[in-house]
Design a protein around this motif. Sequence first.
Motif, PDB file in Angstrom:
ATOM      1  N   ASP A  16       0.871  -1.189   0.000  1.00  0.00           N
ATOM      2  CA  ASP A  16       0.000   0.000   0.000  1.00  0.00           C
ATOM      3  C   ASP A  16       0.894   1.221   0.000  1.00  0.00           C
ATOM      4  O   ASP A  16       1.854   1.294   0.780  1.00  0.00           O
ATOM      5  N   ASP A  17       0.596   2.170  -0.886  1.00  0.00           N
ATOM      6  CA  ASP A  17       1.446   3.352  -0.982  1.00  0.00           C
ATOM      7  C   ASP A  17       1.100   4.408   0.071  1.00  0.00           C
ATOM      8  O   ASP A  17       1.807   5.413   0.199  1.00  0.00           O
ATOM      9  N   GLU A  18       0.026   4.199   0.836  1.00  0.00           N
ATOM     10  CA  GLU A  18      -0.310   5.091   1.937  1.00  0.00           C
ATOM     11  C   GLU A  18       0.351   4.549   3.211  1.00  0.00           C
ATOM     12  O   GLU A  18      -0.020   3.477   3.708  1.00  0.00           O
ATOM     13  N   HIS A  19       1.294   5.283   3.725  1.00  0.00           N
ATOM     14  CA  HIS A  19       2.101   4.790   4.847  1.00  0.00           C
ATOM     15  C   HIS A  19       1.242   4.436   6.054  1.00  0.00           C
ATOM     16  O   HIS A  19       1.431   3.357   6.664  1.00  0.00           O
ATOM     17  N   LEU A  20       0.301   5.295   6.407  1.00  0.00           N
ATOM     18  CA  LEU A  20      -0.524   5.039   7.585  1.00  0.00           C
ATOM     19  C   LEU A  20      -1.379   3.790   7.396  1.00  0.00           C
ATOM     20  O   LEU A  20      -1.559   3.000   8.335  1.00  0.00           O
ATOM     21  N   MET A  21      -1.905   3.607   6.188  1.00  0.00           N
ATOM     22  CA  MET A  21      -2.728   2.424   5.911  1.00  0.00           C
ATOM     23  C   MET A  21      -1.871   1.163   5.981  1.00  0.00           C
ATOM     24  O   MET A  21      -2.279   0.150   6.566  1.00  0.00           O
ATOM     25  N   ALA A  22      -0.694   1.215   5.376  1.00  0.00           N
ATOM     26  CA  ALA A  22       0.197   0.062   5.391  1.00  0.00           C
ATOM     27  C   ALA A  22       0.587  -0.301   6.822  1.00  0.00           C
ATOM     28  O   ALA A  22       0.601  -1.475   7.211  1.00  0.00           O
ATOM     29  N   THR A  23       0.872   0.732   7.631  1.00  0.00           N
ATOM     30  CA  THR A  23       1.239   0.499   9.027  1.00  0.00           C
ATOM     31  C   THR A  23       0.081  -0.103   9.802  1.00  0.00           C
ATOM     32  O   THR A  23       0.254  -1.027  10.612  1.00  0.00           O
ATOM     33  N   GLY A  24      -1.142   0.398   9.540  1.00  0.00           N
ATOM     34  CA  GLY A  24      -2.320  -0.127  10.212  1.00  0.00           C
ATOM     35  C   GLY A  24      -2.591  -1.582   9.858  1.00  0.00           C
ATOM     36  O   GLY A  24      -2.928  -2.398  10.725  1.00  0.00           O
ATOM     37  N   LEU A  25      -2.449  -1.914   8.572  1.00  0.00           N
ATOM     38  CA  LEU A  25      -2.636  -3.303   8.143  1.00  0.00           C
ATOM     39  C   LEU A  25      -1.602  -4.216   8.794  1.00  0.00           C
ATOM     40  O   LEU A  25      -1.921  -5.313   9.263  1.00  0.00           O
ATOM     41  N   ALA A  26      -0.356  -3.756   8.818  1.00  0.00           N
ATOM     42  CA  ALA A  26       0.710  -4.555   9.412  1.00  0.00           C
ATOM     43  C   ALA A  26       0.445  -4.793  10.894  1.00  0.00           C
ATOM     44  O   ALA A  26       0.627  -5.916  11.403  1.00  0.00           O
ATOM     45  N   THR A  27      -0.019  -3.756  11.588  1.00  0.00           N
ATOM     46  CA  THR A  27      -0.328  -3.885  13.013  1.00  0.00           C
ATOM     47  C   THR A  27      -1.468  -4.879  13.235  1.00  0.00           C
ATOM     48  O   THR A  27      -1.413  -5.737  14.126  1.00  0.00           O
ATOM     49  N   GLY A  28      -2.510  -4.777  12.404  1.00  0.00           N
ATOM     50  CA  GLY A  28      -3.637  -5.696  12.516  1.00  0.00           C
ATOM     51  C   GLY A  28      -3.229  -7.134  12.265  1.00  0.00           C
ATOM     52  O   GLY A  28      -3.670  -8.050  12.976  1.00  0.00           O
ATOM     53  N   LEU A  29      -2.390  -7.337  11.275  1.00  0.00           N
ATOM     54  CA  LEU A  29      -1.922  -8.700  10.968  1.00  0.00           C
ATOM     55  C   LEU A  29      -1.107  -9.273  12.126  1.00  0.00           C
ATOM     56  O   LEU A  29      -1.258 -10.446  12.483  1.00  0.00           O
ATOM     57  N   ARG A  30      -0.250  -8.444  12.718  1.00  0.00           N
ATOM     58  CA  ARG A  30       0.562  -8.931  13.845  1.00  0.00           C
ATOM     59  C   ARG A  30      -0.320  -9.251  15.044  1.00  0.00           C
ATOM     60  O   ARG A  30      -0.061 -10.219  15.775  1.00  0.00           O
TER      61      ARG A  30
END
Length: 203
Positions: A16-30
């Motif tokens: 995802d090219d939106e940093h906040l979205m990518a970070t949020g997805l990564a956090t949710g996955l973890r």
Amino acid sequence: MGDAAETGPKRILVADDEHLMATGLATGLRTLDFTVVGPVSDGESACETCREADVDMALLDIRMPGMDGLTAAAQIWEERQIPSVIISAYSDDRYLARAQQIGVYGYLLKPVSTENLRVTISVAWSRAMAHSEQGKRVDQLQGLLANRRTIEQAKWILVQEKGMTEPDAHAYLQRMARDSRQRLVDVASTVLEEHGRAGETPA
């Protein structure tokens, strides 16, 4: 995908090219005990990462610089048989229609909750595994049909050139296979090669 086929995905790529979205997805996955690969910010990087890293599934934003998520999903599936879930702020019919292409097994609208992420990944994985198994069954059936055609061609040669009946020709091939400890189809292939008749169809 390794052992993940039996137990579910473990390593999930985020693109995802939106940093906040990518970070949020990564956090949710973890939070859901997945291992995060990436994040990366474009489709080309997603494809490259899937080639080089151990990835079970990809979460792809639909709009990214260069190659979009849908194109990347199709390429990732074609090259690596890795299923994708599309993450998008758009639910237009044109996007949904394109998301029916091979490689896409789930579609999530932003913002994405952890629970929606968990459910969508589970459903997408089940769909991908069912698709993969269906493909294997089709391949097996095609292989069986090809083998049967080879055996029928070999029997036809024996009937035509040695004056055998069809049952005698089949028994002859079976005896050759048993004596040489080869598969029946391999013996039939040898008969075709010896007579230069591979690919012909019985009349």
